[in-house]
Design a protein around this motif. Structure first.
Motif, PDB file in Angstrom:
ATOM      1  N   ILE B 290     -93.328 -75.524 -71.902  1.00 39.44           N
ATOM      2  CA  ILE B 290     -93.598 -74.087 -72.083  1.00 39.44           C
ATOM      3  C   ILE B 290     -95.093 -73.809 -71.936  1.00 39.44           C
ATOM      4  O   ILE B 290     -95.499 -72.841 -71.302  1.00 39.44           O
ATOM      5  N   ILE B 291     -95.917 -74.703 -72.500  1.00 34.52           N
ATOM      6  CA  ILE B 291     -97.367 -74.518 -72.402  1.00 34.52           C
ATOM      7  C   ILE B 291     -97.791 -74.498 -70.936  1.00 34.52           C
ATOM      8  O   ILE B 291     -98.565 -73.644 -70.506  1.00 34.52           O
ATOM      9  N   ARG B 292     -97.210 -75.428 -70.138  1.00 36.03           N
ATOM     10  CA  ARG B 292     -97.548 -75.464 -68.716  1.00 36.03           C
ATOM     11  C   ARG B 292     -97.165 -74.156 -68.021  1.00 36.03           C
ATOM     12  O   ARG B 292     -97.943 -73.590 -67.260  1.00 36.03           O
ATOM     13  N   THR B 293     -95.930 -73.687 -68.306  1.00 35.53           N
ATOM     14  CA  THR B 293     -95.479 -72.454 -67.670  1.00 35.53           C
ATOM     15  C   THR B 293     -96.364 -71.281 -68.059  1.00 35.53           C
ATOM     16  O   THR B 293     -96.709 -70.445 -67.224  1.00 35.53           O
ATOM     17  N   LEU B 294     -96.736 -71.226 -69.342  1.00 34.32           N
ATOM     18  CA  LEU B 294     -97.570 -70.121 -69.820  1.00 34.32           C
ATOM     19  C   LEU B 294     -98.911 -70.112 -69.093  1.00 34.32           C
ATOM     20  O   LEU B 294     -99.377 -69.068 -68.642  1.00 34.32           O
ATOM     21  N   LEU B 295     -99.512 -71.312 -68.976  1.00 31.93           N
ATOM     22  CA  LEU B 295    -100.809 -71.391 -68.302  1.00 31.93           C
ATOM     23  C   LEU B 295    -100.686 -71.018 -66.836  1.00 31.93           C
ATOM     24  O   LEU B 295    -101.581 -70.426 -66.248  1.00 31.93           O
ATOM     25  N   ASP B 296     -99.538 -71.363 -66.264  1.00 41.09           N
ATOM     26  CA  ASP B 296     -99.313 -71.113 -64.854  1.00 41.09           C
ATOM     27  C   ASP B 296     -99.123 -69.626 -64.564  1.00 41.09           C
ATOM     28  O   ASP B 296     -99.669 -69.075 -63.614  1.00 41.09           O
TER      29      ASP B 296
END
Lengths: 190, 386
Positions: B290-296
Motif C-alpha cells: 500500500i505504501i508503494r502504491t500511495l507513493l506512486d
C-alpha cells in the motif's frame, strides 16, 4: 404480522417524508446512489413500528440515526438484529443535555455478517430522564454492549435494568463524586 | 456410655465438616497485573482449578485519564496533541478519524495531496505499532530474538516518520483539513528503500518466529474464537479477521483515497492464537504494498492542507467516523453544539472492544496459555482506558 399489514399504507406515506428529510453535505451524484439503501432501512423500521415509536433524526450516506423511547428500545433492537441483520454494537455512548433535563444514550450498530451493511452505521438512540436515568439493557440482544454499557453507567449514571453488573469499570474504586461525564462535573481549576 | 458415643460421633462429624473440601477450596485466585510485567497497565483476576482457568474478570482503568472529558474543554485543534496519548505508538491513526469527524462537522475539504500524505503516514505508523506489539508478543512467549528484531526495525519507520513529521513518536501530524507539512525532499526514495529492506526482513521473521515449531505448539489450537462468537462479541481488527471475517474499514468504508488503492484484506479462518498473531504480520506485508502504491499515485505537487479559520466551528450536529488502526476500527463520535469546542467526544477504540473476548477465551484454557492468548488480542491498555 397484522400490525405490519395495517401499517403498509402508512409506511409509503412516510417513505416520502423520509426522503424529504435527507440531509447531506456530499455531492449530488453520491447522494442518489447511496441514500436509496439508507432510506430503505429507515422505511423498513417506520413501517414495522409507527413513527411515534421510531423517529428518524437524520439519514446521510452510510449513517442513519433514529430515536426511540426507552421502553421500546429492546423491541426495536431485536427487530434490527433479527430482520435487518445488524449484529454488533461498535460503541455505546451517552450525552448529557441538562437544558432538556435528559441524557441521550446512543448505540452505534453495524454488521459483519451482511456485506451490504458493513459500510453502514446505524445510531439507535434513546433519551432518559436525567433525574431518574434508567433504561433496559440491550445485553441480551447485543452481547457486545456489555462493557460499553458498564462504562456508560459509571460515566453518566444511567442504570441499565437487567445488566448483570452495573458496576465501576474504568474509574478508581474509591471514586466518590458524581458521574464525570455529566455536565455539572467540572475539572478542577477549569 | 451411649451419650459419650453420641458426643464422640458428633465431634467427628463436625471435624469432618470443617475439613471437607468444597468446590471453592479447589480454586486459587490470582491477580494478574497491573504491575505484572506481562499485562501492561491492566489487571485481571483469574481463578484457577489446578492448571485450568475457570474464571476471569478484567479490571481496566489504571491509566484512565478522562480524554473524553478533556475534549470538552478545548477547541478542535487544541484537542489533537492530547488525543494521541492513549496510543502514542499509533498516534497518526488515533487522530485520523478525529480529523475526519471534525472535517465533516466543520465542512472542510482536504486537498488530494494532503489525503495521500496522511494515508501514507497512517500506514507507516501502523507498521510502527504492529512491530512494537510483535516485539512484546515475542518476549512474552520467551522468544527474545523476536523482541530485538521488531524493535530494531521499528526504528526504520520511526526515522521515516521523524523526517516526515518532525517528531519520533507523538507526531500531531493529522489536523482537520489535511496534514501539518509537506514531505521533505528525497522522502520517496528513502521510503521505498527502507520498505524494500523491511520486506526482506519480514521473510526472516517468518522463518525464525512464525515457522518455529515451539511457537506453533504454543499458539496453534489455543484460545479458539469461532466466527459466530467473534460477531456476537463485536471484536474488531486482527482478532476479527483471524476468525474468518474479512472486515477492514479501509475496504468496507473507504475513507480519503483508499477506494483508489488496490489491496487485499488479510484474514485467516482458524481463529486461534496463531491466526491472531499471523494476521497483523500479513497486514504488515500488505501495508508495504500500500505504501508503494500511495507513493506512486500521489500527485507530485499541490496543497497539503486546507486553510482553516483561527477557531474552526460548524453548525450544531454530530458525526461518527472510523478508520482502520493497528488494533481495528477506531471510531469517533463527536457532537457539536455550534461552538468551537466539541460538546461531547466519544472514542470507540479497538482495544476496548476486543477485551470482551478475554474472559471468553481464557475460561477453560490452561494458565500457561494465558500470555499467548492475552497478547494475541492486540490489546493496548492505555487506549482501552482512554
Amino acid at each position: 404480522m397484522s400490525s405490519n399489514q395495517s401499517n403498509t399504507q402508512n409506511g409509503s406515506e412516510q417513505k416520502e417524508k423520509v426522503s424529504e428529510s435527507v440531509q447531506t453535505s456530499l455531492s449530488k451524484k453520491t447522494e442518489t446512489i447511496t441514500l436509496e439503501f439508507e432510506s430503505s432501512i429507515v422505511n423498513h423500521l417506520v413501517t414495522r413500528f409507527t413513527d411515534k415509536v421510531v423517529q428518524v433524526v437524520y439519514v446521510r450516506p452510510g449513517r442513519t440515526k433514529i430515536l426511540v423511547p426507552p421502553n421500546e428500545i429492546v423491541q426495536v433492537a431485536t427487530f434490527l438484529k433479527d430482520t435487518l441483520k445488524f449484529d454488533h454494537a461498535e460503541s455505546v455512548s451517552g450525552t448529557d443535555y441538562p437544558k432538556d433535563n435528559q441524557i441521550e444514550v446512543i448505540y452505534h450498530l453495524s454488521s459483519y455478517s451482511d456485506e451490504k451493511l458493513s459500510s453502514h452505521v446505524l445510531a439507535l438512540s434513546t433519551r432518559v430522564d436525567r433525574n431518574d436515568s434508567r433504561m433496559p439493557t440491550l445485553i441480551d440482544v447485543f452481547k457486545s454492549t456489555e462493557y460499553h454499557e458498564r462504562e456508560t453507567f459509571e460515566m453518566l449514571g444511567v442504570y441499565f435494568e437487567g445488566h448483570p453488573r452495573n458496576e465501576r469499570f474504568l474509574l478508581p474504586e474509591d471514586w466518590a463524586d458524581i458521574p464525570p461525564l455529566r455536565k455539572e462535573f467540572r475539572i478542577k481549576g477549569r | 456410655m451411649e451419650n459419650l458415643d453420641e458426643k464422640f460421633n458428633e465431634t467427628i462429624k463436625m471435624g469432618l465438616e470443617i475439613v471437607k473440601e468444597t468446590e471453592e477450596d479447589r480454586l486459587m485466585t490470582l491477580s494478574v497485573g497491573p504491575q505484572h510485567p506481562g499485562s501492561g497497565h491492566f489487571r485481571f483476576t483469574i481463578k484457577v482449578d489446578g492448571d485450568y482457568i475457570v474464571y476471569c474478570d478484567p479490571d481496566p482503568g489504571y491509566v484512565h485519564r478522562g480524554e473524553e472529558k478533556m475534549c470538552e474543554y478545548r477547541n478542535y485543534i487544541q484537542n489533537i496533541p492530547h488525543l494521541e496519548r492513549p496510543v502514542i505508538h499509533d498516534s497518526t491513526n488515533i487522530t485520523y478519524s478525529y480529523s475526519l469527524a471534525v472535517e465533516e462537522l466543520t465542512n472542510i475539504q482536504v486537498p488530494l495531496r494532503g489525503q495521500y500524505i496522511r494515508a501514507l503516514a497512517s500506514e507507516l505508523n501502523r507498521q510502527v505499532y504492529t512491530l512494537y506489539w510483535l516485539g512484546i508478543y515475542g518476549i512474552f512467549l520467551g522468544h527474545s530474538t523476536m523482541f530485538m528484531w521488531p524493535l530494531g526495525d521499528r526504528e526504520l519507520f520511526i526515522d521515516l516518520l521523524e523526517a516526515l513529521t518532525g517528531a519520533r513518536v507523538t507526531h500531531a501530524f493529522n489536523i482537520p483539513g489535511g496534514v501539518r507539512n509537506d514531505m521533505p525532499e528525497g522522502f520517496k526514495d528513502r521510503c521505498l528503500r527502507q520498505v524494500a529492506y523491511f520486506e526482506k526482513r519480514l521473510v526472516e521473521y517468518e522463518d525464525i518466529f512464525y515457522n518455529n515449531p515451539l511457537f506453533r505448539q504454543r499458539t496453534e489450537g489455543v484460545g479458539i474464537l469461532t466466527k459466530e462468537d467473534a460477531i456476537k462479541l463485536g471484536v474488531t481488527g486482527s482478532v476479527l479477521r483471524a476468525s474468518g471475517i474479512p472486515f477492514d474499514v479501509r475496504k468496507a468504508e473507504p475513507y480519503d483515497i483508499y477506494n483508489e488503492i488496490d489491496f487485499k484484506v488479510q484474514y485467516m479462518k482458524t481463529g486461534d492464537s496463531f491466526a491472531r498473531s499471523m494476521v497483523p504480520f500479513l497486514d504488515m506485508r500488505e501495508s508495504c504494498q500500500i505504501i508503494r502504491t500511495l507513493l506512486d499515485k500521489m500527485p507530485q505537487s499541490g496543497e497539503v492542507r486546507a486553510k482553516l479559520q483561527p477557531n474552526p466551528k460548524g453548525p450544531a450536529g454530530e458525526s461518527y467516523k472510523r478508520v482502520e488502526s493497528g488494533r481495528g476500527a477506531l471510531g469517533y463520535y463527536i457532537v457539536s453544539d455550534g461552538t468551537p469546542k466539541p460538546y461531547r467526544v466519544k472514542l470507540s477504540v479497538g482495544s476496548f472492544r476486543n477485551i470482551l473476548a478475554l474472559p471468553y477465551l481464557l475460561i477453560g484454557s490452561k494458565l500457561a496459555d494465558m500470555p499467548s492468548i492475552y497478547w494475541s488480542l492486540n490489546y493496548w491498555p492505555v487506549e482501552a482506558d482512554r
